[in-house]
Design a protein around this motif. Structure first.
Motif, PDB file in Angstrom:
ATOM      1  N   GLY A  55       0.625  -1.135  -0.103  1.00 17.05           N
ATOM      2  CA  GLY A  55       0.074  -0.048  -0.029  1.00 17.05           C
ATOM      3  C   GLY A  55       0.953   1.260   0.172  1.00 17.05           C
ATOM      4  O   GLY A  55       0.285   2.443  -0.328  1.00 17.05           O
ATOM      5  N   ALA A  56       2.168   1.193   0.187  1.00 18.55           N
ATOM      6  CA  ALA A  56       3.087   2.384   0.299  1.00 18.55           C
ATOM      7  C   ALA A  56       3.821   2.646  -1.020  1.00 18.55           C
ATOM      8  O   ALA A  56       4.298   3.640  -1.194  1.00 18.55           O
ATOM      9  CB  ALA A  56       4.197   2.080   1.312  1.00 18.55           C
ATOM     10  N   ALA A  57       3.374   1.699  -1.990  1.00 24.31           N
ATOM     11  CA  ALA A  57       4.037   2.137  -3.503  1.00 24.31           C
ATOM     12  C   ALA A  57       3.241   1.359  -4.478  1.00 24.31           C
ATOM     13  O   ALA A  57       2.507   0.423  -3.999  1.00 24.31           O
ATOM     14  CB  ALA A  57       5.555   1.488  -3.420  1.00 24.31           C
ATOM     15  N   THR A  58       3.467   1.528  -5.675  1.00 31.17           N
ATOM     16  CA  THR A  58       2.734   0.963  -6.828  1.00 31.17           C
ATOM     17  C   THR A  58       3.237  -0.324  -6.878  1.00 31.17           C
ATOM     18  O   THR A  58       4.333  -0.489  -6.409  1.00 31.17           O
ATOM     19  CB  THR A  58       2.834   1.729  -8.100  1.00 31.17           C
ATOM     20  N   LEU A  59       2.635  -1.355  -7.707  1.00 32.43           N
ATOM     21  CA  LEU A  59       2.955  -2.648  -7.738  1.00 32.43           C
ATOM     22  C   LEU A  59       4.186  -2.670  -8.792  1.00 32.43           C
ATOM     23  O   LEU A  59       5.292  -3.474  -8.578  1.00 32.43           O
ATOM     24  CB  LEU A  59       1.798  -3.486  -8.831  1.00 32.43           C
ATOM     25  N   ASP A  60       4.259  -1.475  -9.874  1.00 29.39           N
ATOM     26  CA  ASP A  60       5.408  -1.578 -10.671  1.00 29.39           C
ATOM     27  C   ASP A  60       6.853  -1.127  -9.767  1.00 29.39           C
ATOM     28  O   ASP A  60       7.863  -1.576 -10.116  1.00 29.39           O
ATOM     29  CB  ASP A  60       5.202  -0.513 -11.674  1.00 29.39           C
ATOM     30  N   MET A  66      11.996  -4.981  -5.858  1.00 28.57           N
ATOM     31  CA  MET A  66      12.285  -6.567  -5.573  1.00 28.57           C
ATOM     32  C   MET A  66      13.428  -6.936  -6.561  1.00 28.57           C
ATOM     33  O   MET A  66      14.505  -7.636  -5.871  1.00 28.57           O
ATOM     34  CB  MET A  66      11.171  -7.380  -5.514  1.00 28.57           C
ATOM     35  N   THR A  67      13.331  -6.822  -7.687  1.00 26.69           N
ATOM     36  CA  THR A  67      14.384  -7.136  -8.622  1.00 26.69           C
ATOM     37  C   THR A  67      15.452  -6.630  -8.219  1.00 26.69           C
ATOM     38  O   THR A  67      16.750  -7.265  -8.557  1.00 26.69           O
ATOM     39  CB  THR A  67      14.024  -6.781 -10.144  1.00 26.69           C
ATOM     40  N   LYS A  91       3.088 -11.699 -10.533  1.00 26.61           N
ATOM     41  CA  LYS A  91       4.321 -10.435 -10.978  1.00 26.61           C
ATOM     42  C   LYS A  91       5.235 -10.604  -9.778  1.00 26.61           C
ATOM     43  O   LYS A  91       6.515 -10.532  -9.820  1.00 26.61           O
ATOM     44  CB  LYS A  91       3.779  -9.171 -11.114  1.00 26.61           C
ATOM     45  N   LEU A  92       4.682 -10.739  -8.607  1.00 25.54           N
ATOM     46  CA  LEU A  92       5.542 -10.529  -7.295  1.00 25.54           C
ATOM     47  C   LEU A  92       6.511 -11.736  -7.293  1.00 25.54           C
ATOM     48  O   LEU A  92       7.747 -11.708  -6.772  1.00 25.54           O
ATOM     49  CB  LEU A  92       4.912 -10.353  -5.877  1.00 25.54           C
ATOM     50  N   TYR A  93       5.769 -12.972  -7.440  1.00 26.23           N
ATOM     51  CA  TYR A  93       6.697 -14.258  -7.353  1.00 26.23           C
ATOM     52  C   TYR A  93       7.543 -14.205  -8.404  1.00 26.23           C
ATOM     53  O   TYR A  93       8.865 -14.729  -8.307  1.00 26.23           O
ATOM     54  CB  TYR A  93       5.798 -15.076  -7.281  1.00 26.23           C
TER      55      TYR A  93
END
Length: 237
Positions: A55-60, A66-67, A91-93
């Motif tokens: 919730g503190a940042a966009t998914l992108d 993470m990458t 996408k996260l996995y």
């Protein structure tokens, strides 16, 4: 081994729950509020794991970060989200996170999950063989009064050891490999961090500033780590 985690997030309810859970499990955590802050903090500390509030940042932004950090985080990465979809999980996995936890969640299950993931990483690290390496003359590069041992990841200034973070050392090594060349901030972040991240100029500027503080005689008037205005940076011999 460390039981100190790193949280990126601002949600008060999540922070309170993680504080209670950490107290029960004899853990602790430091908190940052931006992705850039997380990246910088990882240069100074190797946490037991990373907790990220989606919730503190966009998914992108989460995927990009993470990458970027996955190769240097030697522990589980846990994502918390109020919105769980197949696309978000996929996408996260793919970005190599360990777990995606949806609200509401059971504190006891979360505690057991994090404990298991942390144990697994620590167990795997303990099983890895550690072979000492020896430096050869060709692997020790001299820049003025600096001696950079690229085999053993050591830097000396006038014979005294200088403590650099892993990313500071990587940045210095990249500059050495391209010494006397002007490099843009984008070239540096792609060459050292290996990914196009947000706030690129801020990340590079912070690390250049740290290197100057540690290596230059006068950080305000650098002799080797030069700023080329309008273009980027150059390491001058």
């Amino acid at each position: 081994m460390s039981n100190r985690f790193l949280l990126m997030g601002q949600d008060a309810d999540l922070i309170n729950r993680l504080e209670r859970l950490s107290k029960q499990a004899s853990w602790s955590f430091d908190r940052v509020t931006t992705p850039t802050g997380l990246v910088v903090e990882l240069e100074h500390e190797q946490p037991a794991g990373v907790w990220w509030d989606l919730g503190a940042a966009t998914l992108d932004t989460a995927i990009a970060t993470m990458t970027l950090i996955r190769p240097q985080v030697q522990g589980p990465i846990t994502i918390f989200t109020t919105k769980m979809t197949d696309r978000i999980q996929r996408k996260l996995y793919q970005a190599r996170v360990d777990d995606v936890i949806a609200f509401p969640f059971d504190d006891r299950v979360l505690r057991a999950l994090i404990a298991q993931r942390t144990w697994l990483y620590q167990h795997m690290q303990a099983q890895m063989p550690k072979a000492p390496a020896k430096a050869t003359a060709a692997q020790v590069i001299t820049i003025g009064s600096w001696q950079v041992d690229q085999q053993n990841y050591q830097v000396k200034k006038a014979g005294s050891l200088v403590e650099l973070t892993p990313k500071e050392f990587q940045l210095l090594s990249y500059l050495i490999a391209h010494r006397n060349q002007v490099l843009s901030r984008d070239q540096l972040v792609n060459g050292v961090w290996g990914y196009d991240i947000l706030n690129t100029s801020r990340i590079v500027d912070i690390h250049i500033s740290h290197l100057r503080d540690k290596l230059e005689d006068d950080p305000h008037y650098p002799v080797h780590l030069l700023t080329i205005r309008g273009f980027g940076y150059k390491l001058a011999e």
